[in-house]
Write an enzyme that holds these catalytic residues in place. Structure first.
Site, PDB file in Angstrom:
ATOM      1  CG  ASP A  21      50.488  56.875  89.610  1.00 26.15           C
ATOM      2  OD1 ASP A  21      50.879  57.256  88.484  1.00 26.15           O
ATOM      3  OD2 ASP A  21      49.590  57.456  90.249  1.00 26.15           O
ATOM      4  CG  ASN A  23      56.728  55.221  85.560  1.00 21.71           C
ATOM      5  OD1 ASN A  23      57.090  54.928  86.690  1.00 21.71           O
ATOM      6  ND2 ASN A  23      56.370  54.323  84.664  1.00 21.71           N
ATOM      7  N   GLY A  24      55.915  59.634  85.344  1.00 25.45           N
ATOM      8  CA  GLY A  24      55.927  60.958  84.707  1.00 25.45           C
ATOM      9  C   GLY A  24      56.464  62.020  85.660  1.00 25.45           C
ATOM     10  NE  ARG A  25      52.688  61.957  89.792  1.00 22.10           N
ATOM     11  CZ  ARG A  25      52.148  61.255  90.771  1.00 22.10           C
ATOM     12  NH1 ARG A  25      52.041  61.770  91.978  1.00 22.10           N
ATOM     13  NH2 ARG A  25      51.718  60.025  90.553  1.00 22.10           N
ATOM     14  CG  HIS A  38      56.756  55.657  80.834  1.00 18.51           C
ATOM     15  ND1 HIS A  38      55.947  55.579  81.942  1.00 18.51           N
ATOM     16  CD2 HIS A  38      56.151  56.565  80.002  1.00 18.51           C
ATOM     17  CE1 HIS A  38      54.912  56.396  81.793  1.00 18.51           C
ATOM     18  NE2 HIS A  38      55.013  57.005  80.624  1.00 18.51           N
ATOM     19  CB  SER A  66      44.609  51.600  82.701  1.00 18.67           C
ATOM     20  OG  SER A  66      44.651  52.939  82.253  1.00 18.67           O
ATOM     21  CB  THR A  67      40.714  50.450  79.473  1.00 16.97           C
ATOM     22  OG1 THR A  67      40.758  49.061  79.782  1.00 16.97           O
ATOM     23  CG2 THR A  67      39.769  50.679  78.322  1.00 16.97           C
ATOM     24  CD1 TRP A  70      43.518  51.305  75.424  1.00 16.34           C
ATOM     25  CD2 TRP A  70      45.199  51.669  73.985  1.00 16.34           C
ATOM     26  NE1 TRP A  70      44.110  50.096  75.154  1.00 16.34           N
ATOM     27  CE2 TRP A  70      45.133  50.282  74.259  1.00 16.34           C
ATOM     28  CE3 TRP A  70      46.176  52.129  73.094  1.00 16.34           C
ATOM     29  CZ2 TRP A  70      46.012  49.353  73.696  1.00 16.34           C
ATOM     30  CZ3 TRP A  70      47.054  51.201  72.523  1.00 16.34           C
ATOM     31  CH2 TRP A  70      46.964  49.849  72.819  1.00 16.34           C
ATOM     32  CG  LEU A 132      57.144  35.900  90.358  1.00 17.01           C
ATOM     33  CD1 LEU A 132      56.367  36.137  91.660  1.00 17.01           C
ATOM     34  CD2 LEU A 132      58.160  37.034  90.181  1.00 17.01           C
ATOM     35  CB  SER A 197      43.240  53.780  88.858  1.00 14.08           C
ATOM     36  OG  SER A 197      43.575  54.965  89.511  1.00 14.08           O
ATOM     37  CD  GLU A 208      44.397  43.887 105.029  1.00 17.66           C
ATOM     38  OE1 GLU A 208      44.555  45.081 105.349  1.00 17.66           O
ATOM     39  OE2 GLU A 208      43.480  43.169 105.485  1.00 17.66           O
TER      40      GLU A 208
HETATM   41  C1  FPP Z   1      52.400  55.249  85.613  1.00 14.94           C
HETATM   42  O1  FPP Z   1      53.115  56.441  85.703  1.00 14.94           O
HETATM   43  C2  FPP Z   1      53.029  54.290  84.704  1.00 14.94           C
HETATM   44  C3  FPP Z   1      52.488  53.784  83.552  1.00 14.94           C
HETATM   45  C4  FPP Z   1      51.147  54.171  83.112  1.00 14.94           C
HETATM   46  C5  FPP Z   1      53.240  52.881  82.654  1.00 14.94           C
HETATM   47  C6  FPP Z   1      54.040  51.811  83.353  1.00 14.94           C
HETATM   48  C7  FPP Z   1      54.616  50.903  82.312  1.00 14.94           C
HETATM   49  C8  FPP Z   1      55.919  50.556  82.240  1.00 14.94           C
HETATM   50  C9  FPP Z   1      56.943  51.013  83.212  1.00 14.94           C
HETATM   51  C10 FPP Z   1      56.378  49.666  81.114  1.00 14.94           C
HETATM   52  C11 FPP Z   1      55.981  48.248  81.454  1.00 14.94           C
HETATM   53  C12 FPP Z   1      56.760  47.253  80.709  1.00 14.94           C
HETATM   54  C13 FPP Z   1      56.552  45.917  80.830  1.00 14.94           C
HETATM   55  C14 FPP Z   1      57.407  44.988  80.106  1.00 14.94           C
HETATM   56  C15 FPP Z   1      55.488  45.381  81.692  1.00 14.94           C
HETATM   57  P1  FPP Z   1      52.459  57.798  85.159  1.00 14.94           P
HETATM   58  O2  FPP Z   1      52.923  58.007  83.772  1.00 14.94           O
HETATM   59  O3  FPP Z   1      50.982  57.738  85.345  1.00 14.94           O
HETATM   60  O4  FPP Z   1      53.125  58.817  86.149  1.00 14.94           O
HETATM   61  P2  FPP Z   1      52.545  60.205  86.641  1.00 14.94           P
HETATM   62  O5  FPP Z   1      51.321  59.898  87.462  1.00 14.94           O
HETATM   63  O6  FPP Z   1      53.660  60.732  87.467  1.00 14.94           O
HETATM   64  O7  FPP Z   1      52.253  61.040  85.418  1.00 14.94           O
END
Ligand code: FPP
Length: 250
Positions: A21, A23-25, A38, A66-67, A70, A132, A197, A208
């Site tokens: 979690d 990526n956006g922030r 991302h 996640s579901t 979408w 792995l 979530s 854990e």
């Molecule tokens: C959560 O951050 C991240 C996701 C919902 C997407 C993660 C997916 C990838 C990095 C691509 C995966 C690729 C492969 C090949 C498995 P958020 O967007 O919810 O961040 P935020 O809470 O800061 O808005």
């Protein structure tokens, strides 16, 4: 010195699950588009998979989509799908070379055709990997998985291939998408939120949990080892008392 040298190799988590979690922030803090977050997230996946493999972790499960995801704006959903295709295509040869087997859990029927095909190709190509198992949770949610399990169990009872009296925890586990995987020992969530979530609700009964403020794109080898060290300080009692655990270990 890397924290990997401090790990107790007799008490490693066999299975680590991660809610990636933040990526956006991470992107917003830099004045970038969420998509850039991302992209950096994919680099973190690569680092963490290598680090997990180096530490002899056997299963790494990543909550990639996640579901509920979408429901995000279609631009972001399409961007994530394209990114997955790009990452899987780019990494398949290296995964194969490094003994990493890709497995997918989730409702893949909802994925666009080209994503499903790329994924299936990667799963097929890496099937022989023994170092792995990298489980990608894609279009996954626990409530979806448990509902599907209930539906299949009911269908089998009706068809006479399963008797109602036979249904127990082990049988139910066999109806889940994780039927071939051990339950996670450690669940990590990055990005500062402390919730599950809709992820692996059944499978995390005795897992854990480890929460960190670090946004996923900044998560790295040392952060993973820090989480494992924290896990190794804990006593897993599975509903028993300390003395019972100690005598079991003798
Ligand atoms: C959560 O951050 C991240 C996701 C919902 C997407 C993660 C997916 C990838 C990095 C691509 C995966 C690729 C492969 C090949 C498995 P958020 O967007 O919810 O961040 P935020 O809470 O800061 O808005």
């Amino acid at each position: 010195m890397s924290l990997i040298d401090k790990l107790d190799h007799n008490r490693l988590p066999a299975h680590i699950a991660i809610i990636m979690d933040g990526n956006g922030r991470w992107a917003k803090a830099r004045g970038l588009d969420r998509g850039e977050g991302h992209k950096e997230g994919v680099e973190a996946i690569r680092r963490v998979a290598e680090a997990a493999s180096r530490a002899s972790v056997q299963y790494l499960t990543l909550y990639a989509f996640s579901t509920e995801n979408w429901r995000r704006p279609s631009e972001e959903v399409n961007g994530l799908m394209d990114l997955m295709v790009y990452a899987l295509t780019r990494e398949t040869a290296a995964l194969k070379k490094n003994g990493v087997r890709i497995v997918c859990i989730g409702n893949v029927d909802r994925l666009p055709g080209h994503v499903r095909e790329t994924l299936q190709e990667c799963i097929h190509e890496t099937a022989g990997g023994e170092r792995l198992t990298l489980v990608i949770a894609l279009s996954y949610s626990s409530k979806w998985e448990l509902t599907e399990a209930a539906r299949k169990i009911s269908r089998d009872v009706k068809a006479g291939t399963l008797r109602e009296e036979e249904i127990n925890e082990e049988i139910l586990s066999q109806y889940l998408t994780t039927r071939d995987l051990p339950d996670p020992d450690l669940l990590i969530r990055t990005g500062g939120e402390q919730r599950i979530s809709n992820f692996l609700l059944w499978q995390c009964a005795y897992t854990e949990f480890y929460f960190t403020e670090t946004f996923w794109p900044d998560f790295n080898e040392e952060e993973l080892y820090k989480a494992i060290l924290n896990y190794q300080k804990r006593e897993r009692r599975y509903g028993m008392i300390s003395e019972q655990i100690e005598s079991d270990q003798k």
